[in-house]
Design an enzyme around this catalytic site. Structure first.
Site, mmCIF file in Angstrom:
data_model
loop_
_atom_site.group_PDB
_atom_site.id
_atom_site.type_symbol
_atom_site.label_atom_id
_atom_site.label_comp_id
_atom_site.label_asym_id
_atom_site.label_seq_id
_atom_site.Cartn_x
_atom_site.Cartn_y
_atom_site.Cartn_z
ATOM 1 N N HIS A 644 35.786 -15.426 59.835
ATOM 2 C CA HIS A 644 34.850 -15.406 60.716
ATOM 3 C C HIS A 644 33.691 -14.153 60.046
ATOM 4 C CE1 HIS A 644 36.347 -11.823 63.459
ATOM 5 N NE2 HIS A 644 35.259 -11.815 63.044
ATOM 6 N N ASP A 699 42.079 -17.471 61.979
ATOM 7 C CA ASP A 699 40.750 -16.513 61.531
ATOM 8 C C ASP A 699 41.537 -16.234 60.729
ATOM 9 O OD1 ASP A 699 38.831 -15.648 61.577
ATOM 10 O OD2 ASP A 699 39.180 -14.591 62.724
ATOM 11 N N SER A 793 36.967 -6.007 63.010
ATOM 12 C CA SER A 793 36.853 -7.476 62.161
ATOM 13 C C SER A 793 37.670 -7.605 60.769
ATOM 14 C CB SER A 793 36.102 -8.629 62.080
ATOM 15 O OG SER A 793 35.954 -9.329 63.679
HETATM 16 N N1 ARG Z 1 34.651 -9.799 66.064
HETATM 17 C C1 ARG Z 1 34.549 -8.588 65.984
HETATM 18 C C2 ARG Z 1 34.111 -8.236 64.896
HETATM 19 O O1 ARG Z 1 33.271 -9.432 64.030
HETATM 20 C C3 ARG Z 1 35.812 -8.234 66.842
HETATM 21 C C4 ARG Z 1 35.829 -8.126 67.531
HETATM 22 C C5 ARG Z 1 37.831 -7.352 68.392
HETATM 23 N N2 ARG Z 1 37.341 -7.545 69.130
HETATM 24 C C6 ARG Z 1 37.709 -6.875 70.648
HETATM 25 N N3 ARG Z 1 37.410 -6.840 71.975
HETATM 26 N N4 ARG Z 1 38.934 -6.632 70.807
HETATM 27 O O2 ARG Z 1 34.086 -7.504 64.257
#
Ligand code: ARG
Length: 844
Positions: A644, A699, A793
């Protein structure tokens, strides 16, 4: 720098080369006469011979016993110091080859001899003594003395040594020596011998404004020598103390009982009662290895064994004025107190008192944020050595942040350190509060701590004294633990983890007799366990079947290169060759997951990672120079990250490798230059084609670097687990990143780490409205509070494998519903499900 070694030979008399060994004396000639007396008689020669022989052997036995066990003399060496009060200190006393040194040491030797001669328990056993150094402060003389004492007189000698007292001694040639504080401690004979054979001392004196450096020989480019005993005698001017700081400390990993190690003493002699610290292994650069002496001297010794020759250490020392007072009278409404020289290790032999008084109508409380008063082998409860005392209660050891409140406007804090082993100390803030309302808008714990009202009766001991969980009425959403009576969320019941601490949340979920309980709580007939079929659905019935070679593998059984199947829990790289072709232990595959700086560290401020603690953590920056995603280094050219992160947006083509720069060895985002740090451009990005942006399924992405990185102490690849690798529910893992520290908040400059646990897939799916696919792994705490967040992420979810100490990539930070919310744990890409895809795109 001067090196001097003649006065270190504890025993330089040639006839006594083995003097350090426990002596075994041979029968003196005289004894044969005793034997001859039992000669034969004329008549019964035969009988006589027999009786004679018996008596002879009896006598010999007796004599052997007498001399070997009763009278064998053992060597005892003492080292100590004494203070001479009737002479001024001369600089020449620091130079062992000066005539002044020779003159004064002759006086001290004569005085010591006279003193020992006057004590009946010492006089007959005394062998020799010598002076090893002088330091300033009147004059302190350091000396050693050797005795040879029969075993049965040893205790008496020890007692006499410990009770020795001297005042003024008249010497030959009408000179006079006034001495006070004479101390002596027994020395380890083994070490003394090693020192005699290979010891070397460097004498260093620092001056105000000077920074005096010293290091192991050959530092840092060539290894330090094996089998050596080396010491550095550090001196400062009177009324000063020494501040010693190890800038680099990289020695052989610690080994018990010996291996390579460094000792620091608060004295110029190496005696256990004055040890400040024993150091071995490697310390990351961020670890504060600063030590203070109580006087103007310090001794650093280095012991090396026959192998393991690492870069060594580099240290520097300065002199600082000795603190006249320690502690303070504090009259403000709030303030901060710390142990002396915090965050350096506090000096030994200290006592500080803080007398705190807040405004009359308020009460005072103290919140300790850092608390490290740990000595080796300290008993946990009684605090006999170093401690903080408040209202007659002593505190010591290593403690998480805690509060002590007093129910008046005054309090007294006393800090005491004894003469050996010091630690980092403490920081505390004192606050004044309204006695009728100590925690405005918050819940008041019994200890005086204030916590959010939300945390009351949530099943977690947030107050640390259980007062927030006392006498709670459990809601319908909660389950009452048997012993602790805590109200835990119902989700925790039967999730395979002992959340109550007394197993009561896992008790009622017992499977019927003759059945096996799966990791996910399911019950299966016992006969299905280890039948090579995944009857549980999570492989737990097949993952721990002992080691056996079988022919049909499943998803949960390790498959060797030659297609053998190994029914052993995580056999890869465990140091044991399990596959007959050795494919589970190939060096290229197992050379990963190593942390050159793996010691448990203490960093001020909680969850900051340590420098070099997560050497596979990569920071991915886009063109504008901002950290955007994390990634993990898995070889010198390959990274794993989240798909992502590489989805195009109208403004930025994230899928274009040329927009990205990968940084390695970063700790602080504001310091991206320096020796440890490397940067590479990205040559190729392969995002999983199965990635779905509405579900975040699959992902994962592979990134190839434009050129390989060099592996260093700060840059290392993490191990990719085999698809059969078992990460059980409840296992603790670490998530790391520079992401937001609160939901909607901003990222952190310093790499953060958080310890989280794997959550049961079914439970997790329940709380997350069935959004989980088998390619996802759920980790965190249902109670909330600890989680990854935006900006983390693509980063690693690291798992330390107990069997080999290596670190495996269990997951990739993927998504979450907000951050750290209650019942919304973090979701990670499950690496074991991606094993084939990774192999396909990285060749690893
Ligand atoms: N999608 C998020 C990013 O792009 C990471 C999220 C992880 N969130 C969580 N509550 N563990 O950084």
């Amino acid at each position: 720098m001067k090196d001097f070694d003649s006065n270190l030979k504890y025993n330089n008399r040639p006839q006594n080369m083995n003097g350090f060994e426990e002596g075994v004396e041979f029968l003196p000639v005289m004894n044969t006469k005793k034997v001859e007396k039992r000669g034969p008689k004329r008549k019964f020669i035969f009988l006589g011979v027999v009786i004679g022989a018996v008596l002879l052997s009896l006598t010999i036995g007796l004599l052997v016993w007498h001399f070997k066990y009763r009278n064998a003399s053992m060597q005892k060496i003492y080292t100590g110091q004494l203070r001479i009060t009737n002479y001024p200190f001369l600089d020449a006393y620091e130079n062992p080859s000066s005539p002044e040194y020779a003159d004064l040491s002759a006086k001290v030797i004569e005085m010591l001899k006279n003193t020992y001669q006057g004590v009946p328990d010492l006089a007959p056993h005394f062998k020799q003594c010598n002076v090893t150094a002088f330091s300033e402060g009147s004059i302190i003389a350091y000396y050693w003395a050797e005795f040879a004492v029969p075993a049965y007189r040893e205790a008496a000698l020890e007692k006499a040594m410990s009770e020795l007292k001297v005042k003024t001694v008249y010497l030959r040639h009408h000179s006079l020596l006034s001495v006070d504080s004479l101390v002596a401690f027994p020395v380890d004979i083994e070490l003394a011998r090693k020192f005699r054979d290979s010891g070397r001392t460097f004498f260093l004196h620092t001056k105000t404004g000077d920074v005096t450096k010293f290091s192991t020989s050959g530092f840092p480019n060539s290894p330090y020598p094996a089998n050596t005993l080396c010491q550095w005698a550090l001196r400062a001017d009177p009324d000063h103390v020494i501040r010693l700081n190890f800038k680099t400390f990289k020695m052989e990993p610690c080994k018990t009982p010996y291996g390579d190690y460094v000792m620091v003493y608060d004295s110029l002699t190496a005696v256990e009662p004055r040890v400040l610290v024993r150091l071995c292994g490697s310390y990351p650069p961020s670890y504060n290895l600063t030590f203070l002496s109580s006087q103007n001297v310090m001794l650093v010794t280095l012991f090396t064994d026959d192998k393991g020759k690492h870069p060594g250490f580099m240290a520097e020392f300065t002199q600082v004025r000795k603190k006249k007072f320690c502690g303070e009278n504090l009259r403000g409404a709030s303030g901060v107190i710390t142990s002396p020289y915090y965050p350096a290790h506090y000096p030994p032999d200290m006592e500080c008192v803080w007398d705190i008084q807040v405004p009359e109508n308020k009460h005072v409380k103290l919140r300790f944020n850092m608390f490290y008063l740990v000595g080796p082998g300290d008993p946990i409860n009684s605090c006999p050595n170093d401690y903080v005392e408040i209202n007659k209660q002593r505190y010591c050891g290593e403690r998480a942040s805690f509060v002590v409140s007093s129910n008046s406007s005054k309090t007294m804090v006393r800090f005491v350190s004894d003469k050996s082993y010091t630690d980092t100390g403490f920081t505390a803030e004192y606050l004044s509060y309204e006695p009728s309302n100590p925690c405005p808008g918050q819940y008041t714990c019994k200890s005086g701590s204030c916590i959010s009202k939300m945390l009351q009766c949530d099943g977690w001991n947030d107050c640390r004294d259980f007062s927030d969980e006392d006498s709670c009425i459990c809601t319908t959403e909660q389950f009452r633990c048997k012993k602790s009576q805590l109200c835990k969320p119902r989700h925790y019941v039967c999730d395979g983890v002992n959340d109550c601490g007394d197993h009561s949340d896992e008790l009622e979920c017992k499977c019927p007799e003759k059945s096996f309980k799966c990791g996910n709580g399911k019950c299966i007939p016992e006969t299905q366990k280890c039948d090579r079929t995944d009857n549980c659905g999570d492989g737990s019935d097949e993952s721990d079947c002992g080691k056996a070679l079988i022919t049909t593998c499943t998803d949960y059984i390790y498959k060797c290169k030659n297609n053998e199947c190994i029914t052993k829990n995580n056999p890869e790289c465990d140091g044991e060759k399990d596959c007959s072709d050795g494919s589970d232990e190939v060096a290229t595959m197992c050379n990963c997951g190593k942390r050159p700086y793996s010691r448990k560290t203490r960093i001020v401020g909680g969850v900051n990672a340590d420098i070099g603690e997560w050497p596979w953590q990569v920071s991915l920056h886009i063109k504008n120079g901002l950290h955007t995603c994390g990634a993990s280094l898995v070889s010198t050219t390959m990274l794993l990250s989240a798909a992502h992160c590489f989805q195009d947006e109208p403004a930025i083509r994230y899928s274009d490798p040329s927009v990205w720069t990968a940084y390695f060895g970063v700790h602080d985002q504001n310091k991206r230059t320096g020796n440890e740090i490397m940067q590479r451009k990205i040559k190729r990005i392969v995002a999983h084609t199965g990635f779905k942006d509405h579900t975040f399924d699959n992902d994962i992405a592979v990134l190839e670097l434009d050129s390989p990185v060099t592996l260093t102490d700060f840059i290392q690849p993490i191990c990719i687990p085999d698809s059969s690798h078992n990460f059980p529910v409840g296992k603790t893992l670490w998530v790391t990143g520079w992401g937001a520290t609160t939901e909607g908040g901003s990222g952190s400059a310093i790499l953060q780490k958080a310890e989280i646990r794997i959550i049961n897939q079914t439970v997790c799916n329940d709380v997350l409205d069935n959004q989980l696919t088998p390619r996802m792994l759920c980790a965190g705490f249902l109670s909330g509070g600890i989680d990854a967040c935006q900006g983390d992420s693509g980063g690693p979810l690291s798992s330390v494998e107990m069997s080999n100490g290596k670190v495996y990539l269990a997951g990739i930070v993927s998504w979450g519903d907000g951050c750290a919310r209650r019942n919304k744990p973090g979701i990670y890409t499950r690496i074991t499900k991606m094993r084939d895809w990774i192999k396909q795109h990285t060749g690893l």
